[in-house]
Design a protein around this motif. Structure first.
Motif, mmCIF file in Angstrom:
data_model
loop_
_atom_site.group_PDB
_atom_site.id
_atom_site.type_symbol
_atom_site.label_atom_id
_atom_site.label_comp_id
_atom_site.label_asym_id
_atom_site.label_seq_id
_atom_site.Cartn_x
_atom_site.Cartn_y
_atom_site.Cartn_z
ATOM 1 N N SER A 155 -17.318 19.401 41.434
ATOM 2 C CA SER A 155 -16.821 19.637 42.799
ATOM 3 C C SER A 155 -16.898 21.085 43.264
ATOM 4 O O SER A 155 -16.805 21.336 44.469
ATOM 5 C CB SER A 155 -15.381 19.151 42.922
ATOM 6 O OG SER A 155 -14.505 19.944 42.130
ATOM 7 N N HIS A 156 -17.071 22.044 42.370
ATOM 8 C CA HIS A 156 -16.946 23.441 42.816
ATOM 9 C C HIS A 156 -18.049 23.856 43.786
ATOM 10 O O HIS A 156 -17.877 24.796 44.558
ATOM 11 C CB HIS A 156 -16.863 24.401 41.624
ATOM 12 C CG HIS A 156 -18.159 24.681 40.942
ATOM 13 N ND1 HIS A 156 -19.037 25.650 41.366
ATOM 14 C CD2 HIS A 156 -18.730 24.119 39.840
ATOM 15 C CE1 HIS A 156 -20.090 25.693 40.563
ATOM 16 N NE2 HIS A 156 -19.923 24.776 39.637
ATOM 17 N N ILE A 199 -15.073 32.743 36.820
ATOM 18 C CA ILE A 199 -14.193 32.148 35.816
ATOM 19 C C ILE A 199 -14.246 30.619 35.806
ATOM 20 O O ILE A 199 -14.662 30.003 34.818
ATOM 21 C CB ILE A 199 -12.745 32.629 36.028
ATOM 22 C CG1 ILE A 199 -12.660 34.141 35.840
ATOM 23 C CG2 ILE A 199 -11.787 31.928 35.060
ATOM 24 C CD1 ILE A 199 -11.308 34.741 36.160
ATOM 25 N N LEU A 200 -13.821 29.991 36.885
ATOM 26 C CA LEU A 200 -13.519 28.555 36.829
ATOM 27 C C LEU A 200 -14.731 27.644 36.582
ATOM 28 O O LEU A 200 -14.584 26.649 35.855
ATOM 29 C CB LEU A 200 -12.778 28.134 38.092
ATOM 30 C CG LEU A 200 -11.345 28.680 38.202
ATOM 31 C CD1 LEU A 200 -10.680 28.220 39.496
ATOM 32 C CD2 LEU A 200 -10.509 28.255 37.000
ATOM 33 N N PRO A 201 -15.908 27.892 37.145
ATOM 34 C CA PRO A 201 -17.035 27.009 36.798
ATOM 35 C C PRO A 201 -17.349 26.993 35.304
ATOM 36 O O PRO A 201 -17.683 25.944 34.740
ATOM 37 C CB PRO A 201 -18.192 27.588 37.619
ATOM 38 C CG PRO A 201 -17.524 28.217 38.788
ATOM 39 C CD PRO A 201 -16.261 28.808 38.235
ATOM 40 N N SER A 277 -24.161 26.394 38.845
ATOM 41 C CA SER A 277 -24.050 25.258 39.758
ATOM 42 C C SER A 277 -24.003 23.947 38.986
ATOM 43 O O SER A 277 -24.282 23.901 37.780
ATOM 44 C CB SER A 277 -25.248 25.252 40.711
ATOM 45 O OG SER A 277 -26.444 24.952 39.999
ATOM 46 N N LEU A 278 -23.672 22.887 39.690
ATOM 47 C CA LEU A 278 -23.682 21.557 39.077
ATOM 48 C C LEU A 278 -25.062 21.252 38.518
ATOM 49 O O LEU A 278 -25.191 20.746 37.384
ATOM 50 C CB LEU A 278 -23.280 20.501 40.104
ATOM 51 C CG LEU A 278 -23.501 19.038 39.693
ATOM 52 C CD1 LEU A 278 -22.678 18.679 38.461
ATOM 53 C CD2 LEU A 278 -23.197 18.103 40.851
ATOM 54 N N LEU A 279 -26.110 21.543 39.287
ATOM 55 C CA LEU A 279 -27.458 21.228 38.833
ATOM 56 C C LEU A 279 -27.856 22.084 37.637
ATOM 57 O O LEU A 279 -28.529 21.606 36.719
ATOM 58 C CB LEU A 279 -28.450 21.415 39.978
ATOM 59 C CG LEU A 279 -28.269 20.449 41.154
ATOM 60 C CD1 LEU A 279 -29.363 20.655 42.195
ATOM 61 C CD2 LEU A 279 -28.260 19.004 40.681
ATOM 62 N N PHE A 280 -27.459 23.344 37.636
ATOM 63 C CA PHE A 280 -27.686 24.211 36.478
ATOM 64 C C PHE A 280 -27.016 23.614 35.240
ATOM 65 O O PHE A 280 -27.606 23.581 34.149
ATOM 66 C CB PHE A 280 -27.121 25.599 36.776
ATOM 67 C CG PHE A 280 -27.174 26.556 35.616
ATOM 68 C CD1 PHE A 280 -28.284 27.353 35.401
ATOM 69 C CD2 PHE A 280 -26.096 26.678 34.748
ATOM 70 C CE1 PHE A 280 -28.320 28.242 34.329
ATOM 71 C CE2 PHE A 280 -26.131 27.565 33.681
ATOM 72 C CZ PHE A 280 -27.247 28.347 33.471
ATOM 73 N N THR A 281 -25.788 23.148 35.399
ATOM 74 C CA THR A 281 -25.034 22.589 34.277
ATOM 75 C C THR A 281 -25.675 21.316 33.758
ATOM 76 O O THR A 281 -25.805 21.110 32.544
ATOM 77 C CB THR A 281 -23.578 22.325 34.709
ATOM 78 O OG1 THR A 281 -23.011 23.543 35.212
ATOM 79 C CG2 THR A 281 -22.740 21.833 33.551
#
Length: 396
Positions: A155-156, A199-201, A277-281
Motif C-alpha cells: 500500500s505505501h 524507514i517504513l517500506p 516500490s512494490l514492483l521493486f520488492t
C-alpha cells in the motif's frame, strides 16, 4: 549431499544471504572505482550500456533480500527465547545498528574525521526496521506481523499520488519515513544528515520476513515448505510482470517505449529502489524465495563458499567497505592526484575524485579480489563465533 531438515533451514538462509552479500560488494566497488559512477546513471535506459545496466541492476536484489532474511532470522532466533527476550534483543540490536551506521559506516563512506555529513543508509534502515520489529513482537503474533508487513509493502505506493508542499514538515517526514529517494537535511555550517534509505517500506519487508519465518517451524513438512516458497516466489514474479505491464500502480516511474527493444526492456526492469516500490520488492524477493527453496537441501562447494559470508554478515559488511575505500585511497594517490585534490571539500567521499576511475573490466577484477581477500577472515570469525559463547558476539 542432502542435509538434515534443521541444518538445511539454517544453511539455506546463510547461503542465500552470502550470495547477495558477495553481489553487494560489486555495487560498492563500482561506486568507488568505476569512471562514471559519479557522473552518469547506469540505469538510464537511453544512455547506458547492457554491461553497465546489469552490473548495477543485479545488485538491486541485495538490500530487500537481506531485509527479508533478517526478518526470517529474527523469527528463528525467537524460537530459542521468550517473547520479551526476543523483543528486547531486537530493540537493542536495532539501536546498535543505528549507532554503527552513524559512527562506523559514515566514516567508511566518507573518510571524513570531521563527520561533516552523517550518512544514514542500509544499516540505518536495518536498525530502525529491527527496532520497530522488536516493538511489534511485544504486542502482536507472527501472523499479525506478517499482515502488517504485507499491508505496508502493497500500500505505501498509494503515497505516490499524494502531493505536499515542498520543504514543509509533512514533506520532510514523508521523505524520511515513506517516500524519500535520498534527502539531505542541512544542519548549518556545511553539516548535513543524508537520509539515503527511508524507514517504513524497508520495515514492511522485514516484518513480512518475520511472518514468513513461520514456515520454518519444526512441525512444518520440509517438502511442503519448499513447494510453498517456490510457489510464492514464482507468483511474485508473475505479479510483477502483470503490474509492470499495466503501468498503473506499484512504482512511481512508469516504463516507456525506448529506441529499440533492448532499451525498452531496460525501462521495464528499471524499478525504484529509493524507496523500494512494490514492483521493486516483487521483482527482487520473488527470486530470493525461489533461491531459498532450491538451496535448502544443497551442500556443495558453491553453497559452502557463500555460506562463509552469510554467517557473518555484519563483520563482512564492515570489512569490505573499509577495504574498498582504503584501496580507492591508494589508487587515487598513486594515480597522480595530490592530497588536496583527493580530500577536497566538494567531494562526496574523500579520496574519490569525480573524474577518477576505471572501466568495468577492472571493476570486476577488483570485486573478485575484495571477495577473495575477505574469505578467510570471514571463515575464521564464523568459526570463532560458533565455538565462543559471549553476549557481544550476537551483535556482530
Amino acid at each position: 549431499m542432502v542435509l538434515s531438515e534443521t541444518n538445511a533451514r539454517i544453511r539455506s538462509v546463510d547461503t542465500v544471504r552470502g550470495l547477495i552479500m558477495v553481489i553487494m560488494a560489486l555495487d560498492h566497488v563500482r561506486d568507488f572505482f568505476h569512471v562514471g559512477a559519479f557522473t552518469s546513471n547506469p540505469l538510464e535506459p537511453a544512455a547506458t550500456t547492457p554491461e553497465l545496466f546489469f552490473t548495477r541492476w543485479i545488485t538491486h536484489f541485495c538490500a530487500p533480500s537481506f531485509m527479508l532474511l533478517s526478518g526470517i532470522s529474527a523469527f528463528l532466533a525467537g524460537q530459542r527465547r521468550s517473547t520479551s527476550e526476543t523483543a528486547s534483543f531486537l530493540i537493542k540490536r536495532g539501536l546498535w545498528l543505528i549507532v554503527a551506521e552513524i559512527v562506523f559506516m559514515t566514516f567508511a563512506f566518507s573518510f571524513d574525521p570531521a563527520y561533516k555529513t552523517i550518512y544514514l543508509a542500509v544499516l540505518w534502515a536495518l536498525g530502525t526496521s529491527m527496532l520497530l520489529l522488536g516493538i511489534a513482537v511485544r504486542f502482536f503474533s507472527a501472523r499479525t506481523i506478517l499482515i502488517i508487513g504485507l499491508l505496508i509493502v502493497f500500500s505505501h505506493n498509494l503515497l505516490d499520488y499524494v502531493k505536499v508542499p515542498q520543504g514543509s514538515m509533512a514533506d520532510v517526514l514523508l521523505g524520511i519515513f515513506l517516500t524519500g529517494a535520498g534527502r539531505f537535511i542541512p544542519l548549518g555550517n556545511g553539516a548535513a544528515v543524508a537520509f539515503l534509505y527511508v524507514i517504513l517500506p524497508w520495515t514492511g519487508i522485514m516484518l513480512s520476513g518475520y511472518g514468513l519465518g513461520q514456515v520454518y517451524k519444526p512441525g512444518m513438512y520440509a517438502p511442503a515448505r519448499r513447494r510453498l516458497l517456490l510457489t510464492l516466489g514464482i507468483f511474485m514474479l508473475l505479479l510483477f510482470l502483470v503490474l509492470r505491464y499495466l503501468n498503473v500502480y506499484g512504482d512511481p516511474v512508469p516504463w516507456t517505449h525506448q529506441t529499440g527493444w533492448q532499451r525498452t526492456l531496460f525501462s521495464f526492469l528499471n524499478v525504484s529502489k529509493y524507496p523500494p516500490s512494490l514492483l521493486f520488492t516483487l521483482l527482487t524477493l520473488g527470486p530470493a524465495l525461489v533461491a531459498l527453496a532450491l538451496t535448502e537441501q544443497l551442500e556443495n562447494g558453491i553453497t559452502r563458499f557463500f555460506t562463509v559470508y552469510g554467517k557473518v554478515p555484519f563483520f563482512y559488511f564492515m570489512l569490505h567497505f573499509y577495504l574498498i575505500h582504503l584501496m580507492t585511497m591508494v589508487a587515487v594517490l598513486s594515480s597522480g592526484y595530490t592530497w588536496e585534490q583527493a580530500t577536497d571539500d566538494q567531494l562526496f567521499f574523500k579520496f574519490r575524485p569525480f573524474d577518477f576511475g576505471y572501466g568495468l573490466g577492472v571493476v570486476y577484477l577488483i570485486w573478485i579480489f575484495v571477495v577473495a581477500v575477505l574469505y578467510f577472515p570471514c571463515k575464521w570469525f564464523g568459526a570463532y563465533r560458533a565455538r565462543t559463547r559471549k553476549w557481544w558476539l550476537s551483535y556482530l
